[in-house]
Design a protein around this motif. Structure first.
Motif, short mmCIF file in Angstrom:
data_model
loop_
_atom_site.label_atom_id
_atom_site.label_comp_id
_atom_site.label_asym_id
_atom_site.label_seq_id
_atom_site.Cartn_x
_atom_site.Cartn_y
_atom_site.Cartn_z
N PRO A 230 -14.61 -47.15 -18.10
CA PRO A 230 -14.25 -47.03 -19.64
C PRO A 230 -15.53 -46.36 -20.34
CG PRO A 230 -13.59 -49.24 -18.97
CD PRO A 230 -14.59 -48.70 -17.88
N THR A 231 -15.38 -45.45 -20.98
CA THR A 231 -16.49 -44.87 -21.83
C THR A 231 -16.32 -44.88 -23.17
OG1 THR A 231 -16.03 -42.71 -21.19
CG2 THR A 231 -17.47 -43.71 -19.56
N TYR A 232 -17.72 -44.82 -23.79
CA TYR A 232 -17.51 -44.38 -25.38
C TYR A 232 -19.04 -44.23 -25.72
CZ TYR A 232 -16.77 -44.01 -30.28
OH TYR A 232 -16.69 -43.57 -31.50
N GLU A 233 -19.31 -43.12 -25.75
CA GLU A 233 -20.65 -42.54 -26.05
C GLU A 233 -21.71 -43.10 -25.00
OE1 GLU A 233 -22.09 -43.83 -30.11
OE2 GLU A 233 -20.79 -42.04 -30.84
N GLU A 234 -21.25 -42.30 -23.61
CA GLU A 234 -22.13 -42.85 -22.55
C GLU A 234 -22.56 -41.63 -21.93
OE1 GLU A 234 -23.26 -45.89 -22.24
OE2 GLU A 234 -21.60 -47.15 -22.94
N ARG A 235 -22.99 -40.40 -22.67
CA ARG A 235 -23.12 -39.48 -22.29
C ARG A 235 -24.50 -39.60 -20.96
NH1 ARG A 235 -22.40 -33.88 -23.78
NH2 ARG A 235 -24.19 -32.53 -22.91
N LEU B 276 -12.15 -43.32 -11.86
CA LEU B 276 -11.38 -42.99 -12.81
C LEU B 276 -12.25 -43.42 -14.12
CD1 LEU B 276 -8.92 -41.98 -14.49
CD2 LEU B 276 -7.94 -44.46 -14.22
N VAL B 277 -12.71 -42.13 -14.89
CA VAL B 277 -13.42 -42.18 -16.03
C VAL B 277 -12.49 -42.17 -17.30
CG1 VAL B 277 -15.35 -41.19 -17.62
CG2 VAL B 277 -15.42 -41.01 -15.13
N ILE B 278 -12.32 -43.26 -18.16
CA ILE B 278 -11.55 -43.43 -19.41
C ILE B 278 -12.36 -43.27 -20.55
CG2 ILE B 278 -9.59 -44.75 -20.42
CD1 ILE B 278 -9.20 -46.11 -17.79
N ASP B 279 -12.33 -42.06 -21.19
CA ASP B 279 -12.94 -41.80 -22.30
C ASP B 279 -11.99 -41.89 -23.66
OD1 ASP B 279 -15.72 -40.84 -23.57
OD2 ASP B 279 -14.61 -39.32 -24.28
N ASP B 280 -12.66 -42.55 -24.50
CA ASP B 280 -11.99 -42.62 -25.87
C ASP B 280 -12.34 -41.59 -26.87
OD1 ASP B 280 -10.46 -44.68 -24.91
OD2 ASP B 280 -11.10 -46.42 -26.06
N ASN B 281 -12.47 -40.50 -26.42
CA ASN B 281 -12.97 -39.42 -27.19
C ASN B 281 -14.16 -39.49 -28.03
OD1 ASN B 281 -12.27 -36.95 -28.76
ND2 ASN B 281 -11.56 -37.89 -30.57
N PRO C 21 -17.93 -39.32 -29.35
CA PRO C 21 -18.23 -38.04 -30.23
C PRO C 21 -19.65 -37.60 -29.83
CG PRO C 21 -18.61 -40.22 -31.37
CD PRO C 21 -17.75 -40.40 -30.36
N ASP C 22 -20.08 -38.36 -28.78
CA ASP C 22 -21.51 -37.58 -28.12
C ASP C 22 -21.24 -36.65 -26.97
OD1 ASP C 22 -20.97 -39.28 -26.19
OD2 ASP C 22 -22.55 -40.16 -26.03
N GLY C 23 -19.97 -36.39 -26.79
CA GLY C 23 -19.54 -35.52 -25.58
C GLY C 23 -19.40 -36.13 -24.35
N THR C 24 -19.13 -37.44 -24.27
CA THR C 24 -19.30 -38.07 -22.91
C THR C 24 -17.85 -37.57 -21.98
OG1 THR C 24 -19.98 -40.30 -23.59
CG2 THR C 24 -18.87 -40.29 -21.56
N GLY C 25 -16.77 -37.01 -22.88
CA GLY C 25 -15.50 -36.60 -22.19
C GLY C 25 -15.91 -35.33 -21.33
N GLU C 26 -16.70 -34.40 -22.10
CA GLU C 26 -17.00 -33.26 -21.35
C GLU C 26 -18.08 -33.50 -20.09
OE1 GLU C 26 -17.00 -33.76 -24.62
OE2 GLU C 26 -15.78 -32.50 -25.40
N VAL C 27 -18.94 -34.28 -20.21
CA VAL C 27 -19.78 -34.68 -19.00
C VAL C 27 -18.94 -35.20 -18.03
CG1 VAL C 27 -21.50 -36.33 -18.15
CG2 VAL C 27 -21.86 -35.16 -20.68
N ALA C 28 -17.79 -36.00 -18.37
CA ALA C 28 -16.78 -36.64 -17.19
C ALA C 28 -16.13 -35.47 -16.77
CB ALA C 28 -16.01 -37.68 -17.82
N ASP C 29 -15.60 -34.43 -17.44
CA ASP C 29 -14.73 -33.29 -16.96
C ASP C 29 -15.92 -32.60 -15.97
OD1 ASP C 29 -12.58 -33.95 -18.26
OD2 ASP C 29 -13.06 -32.61 -20.12
N GLU C 30 -17.20 -32.46 -16.20
CA GLU C 30 -17.89 -31.42 -15.61
C GLU C 30 -18.08 -32.38 -14.04
OE1 GLU C 30 -21.72 -31.22 -17.34
OE2 GLU C 30 -20.62 -29.93 -18.97
N LEU C 31 -18.54 -33.72 -14.12
CA LEU C 31 -18.39 -34.47 -12.78
C LEU C 31 -17.18 -34.20 -12.01
CD1 LEU C 31 -20.17 -37.54 -14.25
CD2 LEU C 31 -21.17 -36.10 -13.07
N ALA C 32 -15.93 -34.24 -12.91
CA ALA C 32 -14.62 -34.28 -12.09
C ALA C 32 -14.61 -33.09 -11.36
CB ALA C 32 -13.45 -34.46 -12.81
#
Length: 245
Positions: A13-18, A38-43, A45-56
């Motif tokens: 699970p991630t929240y602001e862990e860019r 499996l990375v679970i990002d709660d939207n 705001p620091d862009g962690t979700g985008e980093v996760a997408d790059e890793l995937a």
């Protein structure tokens, strides 16, 4: 993801862990090269979700679940468990994405699960367990809270609040995950105690817990208060209500 042959799903699970996420994923991959992540990002705001997408995009064993907002640790893990169950993984791993849990401990936790444990807790409060960079008062709060939970719930476990764990999905299937409503410490206690109560074999493996060096802890007074209130309520129900040990 399951059709590629992995028996293990690591849930992050991630929240602001860019800043920390790439290092954690790399460390997990080094220790468990065949595991799915499996990375679970709660939207975030620091862009962690985008980093996760790059890793995937660069690793076919990584997938990302984007959620609409900060929905909490408990619901994140339940979402991860549902994917582990639907994907027929044998093991689901809970692990923080902030660097507090060392990936180098993973092989010992997995080994205990292979030896027959239905729940393996990465434990701090057992011989060999350690905490680095926590002030004494935080350690005292954790120890006292754990002691209250053990006595109130008549549990034999020494680190009910540990968030570093391996769960055999055969035991996970026996729980009613829809009834789990707590977050943070409370969620970890509720899940571990629920498995203990239905006879799941539990092994506590000593780990080193390292306080995060960057970012902010997601733990709040409200989450701690919720956990304490729930533990005391469950203890009351265990003795005088409908719950039975």
């Amino acid at each position: 993801m399951r059709e590629r042959g992995s028996e293990t799903l690591v849930i992050l699970p991630t929240y602001e862990e860019r800043a920390s996420l790439p290092n954690i994923v790399s460390a997990v991959r080094e220790q468990l090269p065949e595991a799915d992540i499996l990375v679970i990002d709660d939207n975030s705001p620091d862009g962690t979700g985008e980093v996760a997408d790059e890793l995937a995009a660069n690793d076919s064993r990584i997938s990302v679940l984007h959620r609409r907002g900060k929905l909490g640790l408990g619901t994140a893990y339940i979402a991860g468990f549902e994917q582990a169950l639907s994907g027929n993984y044998r093991f689901a791993i809970e692990m923080d994405s902030d660097g507090s849990h060392l990936a180098s401990d993973l092989p010992r936790l997995i080994a205990a699960a292979h030896d027959g444990a239905g729940l393996v807790l990465g434990a701090r409060w057992v011989p060999g367990g350690k905490i680095e960079n926590w002030p004494w008062h935080r350690q005292a709060i954790s120890r006292i809270g754990t002691a209250i939970a053990r006595v109130s719930l008549r549990s034999h476990l020494h680190d009910l609040t540990s968030g570093f764990r391996v769960i055999d999905t055969n035991w996970l299937r026996r729980l009613d995950l829809s009834s789990v409503t707590t977050e943070g410490y409370g969620f970890q206690v509720e899940l571990a105690w629920g498995l203990e109560r239905i006879g799941c074999p539990v092994v506590e493996v000593p780990i080193t817990f390292v306080e995060r060096s960057s970012g902010r802890s997601k733990m709040s007074f409200g989450i701690v208060a919720e956990a304490l209130a729930k533990v005391l309520l469950w203890g009351w129900q265990l003795r005088f209500g409908k719950l039975r040990k």
